[in-house]
Write a protein that holds these residues in place. Structure first.
Motif, mmCIF file in Angstrom:
data_model
loop_
_atom_site.group_PDB
_atom_site.id
_atom_site.type_symbol
_atom_site.label_atom_id
_atom_site.label_comp_id
_atom_site.label_asym_id
_atom_site.label_seq_id
_atom_site.Cartn_x
_atom_site.Cartn_y
_atom_site.Cartn_z
ATOM 1 N N MET A 1 33.928 31.233 62.839
ATOM 2 C CA MET A 1 34.614 32.490 62.601
ATOM 3 C C MET A 1 35.677 32.316 61.520
ATOM 4 S SD MET A 1 34.278 35.453 63.614
ATOM 5 C CE MET A 1 35.023 37.005 63.740
ATOM 6 N N ALA A 2 36.383 31.197 61.562
ATOM 7 C CA ALA A 2 37.416 30.955 60.555
ATOM 8 C C ALA A 2 36.783 30.803 59.181
ATOM 9 C CB ALA A 2 38.221 29.714 60.910
ATOM 10 N N ARG A 3 35.609 30.190 59.134
ATOM 11 C CA ARG A 3 34.911 30.016 57.863
ATOM 12 C C ARG A 3 34.536 31.373 57.269
ATOM 13 N NH1 ARG A 3 29.680 26.311 57.645
ATOM 14 N NH2 ARG A 3 31.105 24.674 57.007
ATOM 15 N N LEU A 4 34.060 32.283 58.117
ATOM 16 C CA LEU A 4 33.705 33.620 57.666
ATOM 17 C C LEU A 4 34.922 34.375 57.138
ATOM 18 C CD1 LEU A 4 31.600 35.900 57.391
ATOM 19 C CD2 LEU A 4 32.204 36.577 59.714
ATOM 20 N N SER A 5 36.036 34.286 57.848
ATOM 21 C CA SER A 5 37.240 34.996 57.393
ATOM 22 C C SER A 5 37.759 34.413 56.080
ATOM 23 C CB SER A 5 38.324 34.968 58.474
ATOM 24 O OG SER A 5 38.760 33.654 58.685
ATOM 25 N N ARG A 6 37.631 33.106 55.887
ATOM 26 C CA ARG A 6 38.037 32.519 54.597
ATOM 27 C C ARG A 6 37.132 32.997 53.474
ATOM 28 N NH1 ARG A 6 38.685 27.539 57.521
ATOM 29 N NH2 ARG A 6 36.635 26.946 56.735
ATOM 30 N N TRP A 7 35.825 33.056 53.752
ATOM 31 C CA TRP A 7 34.881 33.517 52.736
ATOM 32 C C TRP A 7 35.168 34.971 52.365
ATOM 33 C CZ3 TRP A 7 31.333 37.392 52.173
ATOM 34 C CH2 TRP A 7 30.460 37.275 51.098
ATOM 35 N N VAL A 8 35.398 35.804 53.365
ATOM 36 C CA VAL A 8 35.711 37.217 53.108
ATOM 37 C C VAL A 8 37.012 37.324 52.330
ATOM 38 C CG1 VAL A 8 36.380 39.384 54.221
ATOM 39 C CG2 VAL A 8 34.408 38.129 55.048
ATOM 40 N N GLY A 9 38.006 36.534 52.705
ATOM 41 C CA GLY A 9 39.289 36.566 51.996
ATOM 42 C C GLY A 9 39.164 36.181 50.533
ATOM 43 N N ARG A 10 38.249 35.284 50.206
ATOM 44 C CA ARG A 10 38.061 34.878 48.810
ATOM 45 C C ARG A 10 37.233 35.872 48.015
ATOM 46 N NH1 ARG A 10 36.664 29.579 50.937
ATOM 47 N NH2 ARG A 10 34.534 30.281 50.619
ATOM 48 N N HIS A 11 36.292 36.566 48.659
ATOM 49 C CA HIS A 11 35.339 37.383 47.921
ATOM 50 C C HIS A 11 35.615 38.883 47.943
ATOM 51 C CE1 HIS A 11 33.119 33.610 48.265
ATOM 52 N NE2 HIS A 11 32.586 33.975 47.121
ATOM 53 N N VAL A 12 36.360 39.369 48.889
ATOM 54 C CA VAL A 12 36.660 40.796 48.936
ATOM 55 C C VAL A 12 37.817 41.073 47.981
ATOM 56 C CG1 VAL A 12 37.509 42.668 50.407
ATOM 57 C CG2 VAL A 12 35.817 41.067 51.272
ATOM 58 N N PRO A 13 37.628 42.034 47.074
ATOM 59 C CA PRO A 13 38.702 42.309 46.114
ATOM 60 C C PRO A 13 39.927 42.920 46.792
ATOM 61 C CG PRO A 13 36.913 43.886 45.856
ATOM 62 C CD PRO A 13 36.465 42.876 46.861
ATOM 63 N N THR A 14 41.068 42.577 46.274
ATOM 64 C CA THR A 14 42.317 43.138 46.784
ATOM 65 C C THR A 14 42.645 44.407 46.006
ATOM 66 O OG1 THR A 14 43.659 41.887 45.237
ATOM 67 C CG2 THR A 14 43.179 40.847 47.368
ATOM 68 N N ARG A 15 43.589 45.133 46.517
ATOM 69 C CA ARG A 15 44.022 46.359 45.842
ATOM 70 C C ARG A 15 44.535 46.043 44.439
ATOM 71 N NH1 ARG A 15 45.697 51.494 47.397
ATOM 72 N NH2 ARG A 15 47.307 52.358 46.060
ATOM 73 N N GLU A 16 45.267 44.949 44.320
ATOM 74 C CA GLU A 16 45.819 44.556 43.013
ATOM 75 C C GLU A 16 44.713 44.189 42.035
ATOM 76 O OE1 GLU A 16 46.949 43.163 45.945
ATOM 77 O OE2 GLU A 16 48.683 44.494 46.053
ATOM 78 N N SER A 17 43.673 43.506 42.516
ATOM 79 C CA SER A 17 42.586 43.135 41.606
ATOM 80 C C SER A 17 41.789 44.353 41.155
ATOM 81 C CB SER A 17 41.669 42.109 42.260
ATOM 82 O OG SER A 17 40.959 42.684 43.328
ATOM 83 N N VAL A 18 41.655 45.347 42.016
ATOM 84 C CA VAL A 18 40.976 46.583 41.614
ATOM 85 C C VAL A 18 41.825 47.333 40.591
ATOM 86 C CG1 VAL A 18 40.153 48.834 42.410
ATOM 87 C CG2 VAL A 18 39.650 46.781 43.738
ATOM 88 N N GLU A 19 43.128 47.374 40.814
ATOM 89 C CA GLU A 19 44.017 48.040 39.847
ATOM 90 C C GLU A 19 44.019 47.319 38.511
ATOM 91 O OE1 GLU A 19 47.572 50.167 42.332
ATOM 92 O OE2 GLU A 19 47.638 47.992 42.127
ATOM 93 N N ALA A 20 43.903 45.995 38.529
ATOM 94 C CA ALA A 20 43.958 45.218 37.293
ATOM 95 C C ALA A 20 42.626 45.183 36.544
ATOM 96 C CB ALA A 20 44.388 43.780 37.607
ATOM 97 N N ASN A 21 41.535 45.557 37.197
ATOM 98 C CA ASN A 21 40.221 45.527 36.552
ATOM 99 C C ASN A 21 40.192 46.540 35.414
ATOM 100 O OD1 ASN A 21 37.469 45.946 35.877
ATOM 101 N ND2 ASN A 21 36.876 45.158 37.879
ATOM 102 N N ARG A 22 39.876 46.083 34.213
ATOM 103 C CA ARG A 22 39.940 46.969 33.048
ATOM 104 C C ARG A 22 38.870 48.054 33.075
ATOM 105 N NH1 ARG A 22 37.596 43.516 27.975
ATOM 106 N NH2 ARG A 22 35.556 43.148 28.892
ATOM 107 N N TYR A 23 37.754 47.803 33.739
ATOM 108 C CA TYR A 23 36.710 48.819 33.825
ATOM 109 C C TYR A 23 37.057 49.916 34.830
ATOM 110 C CZ TYR A 23 34.047 45.295 31.348
ATOM 111 O OH TYR A 23 33.637 44.376 30.438
#
Length: 184
Positions: free
Chosen positions: A1-23
């Motif tokens: 379960m911890a492995r899954l949450s780490r994977w999700v934490g690395r791959h799901v975009p954050t609000r800041e990354s969506v705001e910073a995406n130039r597209y």
């Protein structure tokens, strides 16, 4: 379960990354509107209905399409995108088979029509392409539209019902915790 949450934490975009995406920057204010990400009694059933509809009707790129169409109807974006997963490699073949059977039944291709029966015309031209254009394609398209409409209506009402049951249980638990009201 911890492995899954780490994977999700690395791959799901954050609000800041969506705001910073130039597209996404030109539409970020619309995509990141808080109302589209809140789980409310109105937005969740809309998201379920929209996700089921786009997931069944559009076999490719159904997730981005569900996310984009969630904006004008004010549906919950994560729910809309998540429910498109109904259409996946495991369910594709049974879904298309059921769509073909339903469309075939609705269009009644085996019955005689005024003039020459359709079945005899198809038998005369046995080619796969002819069958696909004259019978298989229309049946599957009609069946997919019907399945998408029926599933989205059912999903909307069942999600609304589940939401009401969940809230009712919360209210009953809260009332039971407070105990009987005391007279003043």
């Amino acid at each position: 379960m911890a492995r899954l949450s780490r994977w999700v934490g690395r791959h799901v975009p954050t609000r800041e990354s969506v705001e910073a995406n130039r597209y996404l920057r030109p539409v970020a204010h619309r995509i990141l509107a808080p109302a589209l990400w809140r789980f409310t009694r109105r937005s969740v059933p809309r998201g379920v209905a929209l996700g089921l509809f786009t997931g069944v009707l559009f076999p490719f790129a159904h997730m981005p399409l569900a996310a984009v169409t969630a904006l004008p109807v004010r549906a919950n974006v994560p729910v809309a995108v998540g429910t498109t997963l109904l259409h996946n490699p495991i369910t594709t073949v049974p879904l298309f088979w059921a769509a073909y059977q339903l469309g075939h039944w609705v269009l009644r291709f085996d019955r005689s029509v005024p003039g020459a029966p359709i079945a005899s015309n198809v038998k005369a031209n046995v080619g796969l392409l002819h069958w696909l254009v004259s019978q298989g394609g229309p049946s599957t398209i009609v069946g997919l539209v019907l399945i998408a409409a029926i599933l989205s209506v059912l999903g909307y009402f069942l999600t609304g019902l589940a939401w009401r049951i969940r809230i009712g249980r919360k209210w009953r638990k809260r009332a039971a915790r407070k105990g009987p009201k005391q007279a003043i």
